[in-house]
Design an enzyme around this catalytic site. Sequence first.
Site, PDB file in Angstrom:
ATOM      1  N   ASP A 113       0.824  -1.213   0.000  1.00 27.77           N
ATOM      2  CA  ASP A 113       0.000   0.000   0.000  1.00 27.77           C
ATOM      3  C   ASP A 113       0.857   1.261   0.000  1.00 27.77           C
ATOM      4  OD1 ASP A 113      -2.228  -1.666   0.179  1.00 27.77           O
ATOM      5  OD2 ASP A 113      -2.011  -1.778   2.350  1.00 27.77           O
ATOM      6  N   TYR A 141      -9.468  -0.642  -1.739  1.00 27.91           N
ATOM      7  CA  TYR A 141      -8.899  -1.002  -0.438  1.00 27.91           C
ATOM      8  C   TYR A 141      -9.737  -0.428   0.696  1.00 27.91           C
ATOM      9  CZ  TYR A 141      -5.276  -2.155   2.957  1.00 27.91           C
ATOM     10  OH  TYR A 141      -4.573  -2.683   4.011  1.00 27.91           O
TER      11      TYR A 141
END
Length: 369
Positions: free
Chosen positions: A57, A264
């Site tokens: 991420d 996400y």
Amino acid sequence: SAGHIMHLADGGKYYNTGIDPDNNFDLDLKVSEDKFKTVQTLKDAAKNADLVYLMSDSDREGEVISWSLIKFLKLPKTKYRRAITHEITPKAVVHAIENPIQLNEDMADAGLARLTLDKLLGYRLSPIAKTYVGAKSVGRCQSVGLKLVADREREIQNFVPETYFDIYLNFVKNNVKFKAKYAGNNTIGNIDHLKTQAEVDSVLKNCIKDYVIEDVKQRIKEESPKPPFCTATLQQEAASKIGLKVKDVMAVAQKLFEGGFITYHRTDDQTLAAEFIPELKSYIEANYGKTAYTTPRAGKKGDNAQEGHEAIRVTNLMLTPEAYNKIDANALNGKLYRLIWQRTVACALPNAQISETSYLIDNNDEKFI
């Protein structure tokens, strides 16, 4: 890597923290025991690869994971590329690979600094807390959580209760039942509440005539759609609408994310990615009319928001909740997907217009609304 591969080992001369403040805060970072096999597998794969893509991420934790992979896989700069995607879809993954970026070393340093501070403070303060108040440990999250609970408990203890009275009358007009609340009279003016039972009795005793509608007011009230979900608002909405606990919300969202159905699900941002907005505009105009689309709402940004990810949204608007239920029979997955799909679309729709009518009812100068 399935998340973090390293930890800050115990030991050293400074309170067993694995940190050396006298040597530029040198950290004794080691591969976690449960990740030995993972790291060895990745090392072997990296030896046989022309290029390694680091696709963790884009927040602090993600940059630290990429940094640690470079460190423990011993990847030279010519061997790796940093790539970021917020959704697991073919289009997004290919786009990330075709558009590599630089590792954000400042974010990685920030993540390591937080790890260092957590241990410095935790290992110094936990023994004190354990000795004096019986706490097991002091932590970055649990300590703040405890303070919030303690502050609220003090508010409850310091609250001074106040007794007041309201009068509601039940009416029927044109076969419609409704309640009207007492609102005062010409002598005392408009009021919200009565203070004593004697005042209540006085009002009711004075209502000796017919109830007459004295005035009717109509207005159109507008209600804006809410911005797309961040993690906190998704948890709140799922709790109130489908009765899911926080842990269960995140477990279901994880499955939806891994399946490529949503972006996400750990984010503090409530704005949509710029590249998704034309797709949303096209869908709304095609399904709700050319004038239905409005600029998507965005939530307020927190002072400490990382904004590493966009808001939580569906990846394919054409996959409606009804269509999703045909490919996944799991009821909870379907319910959470429906919430996210609806919020994704609603955030770019016009304000709801609500017609509100109020009736002022009079009986011997006693007013009810």
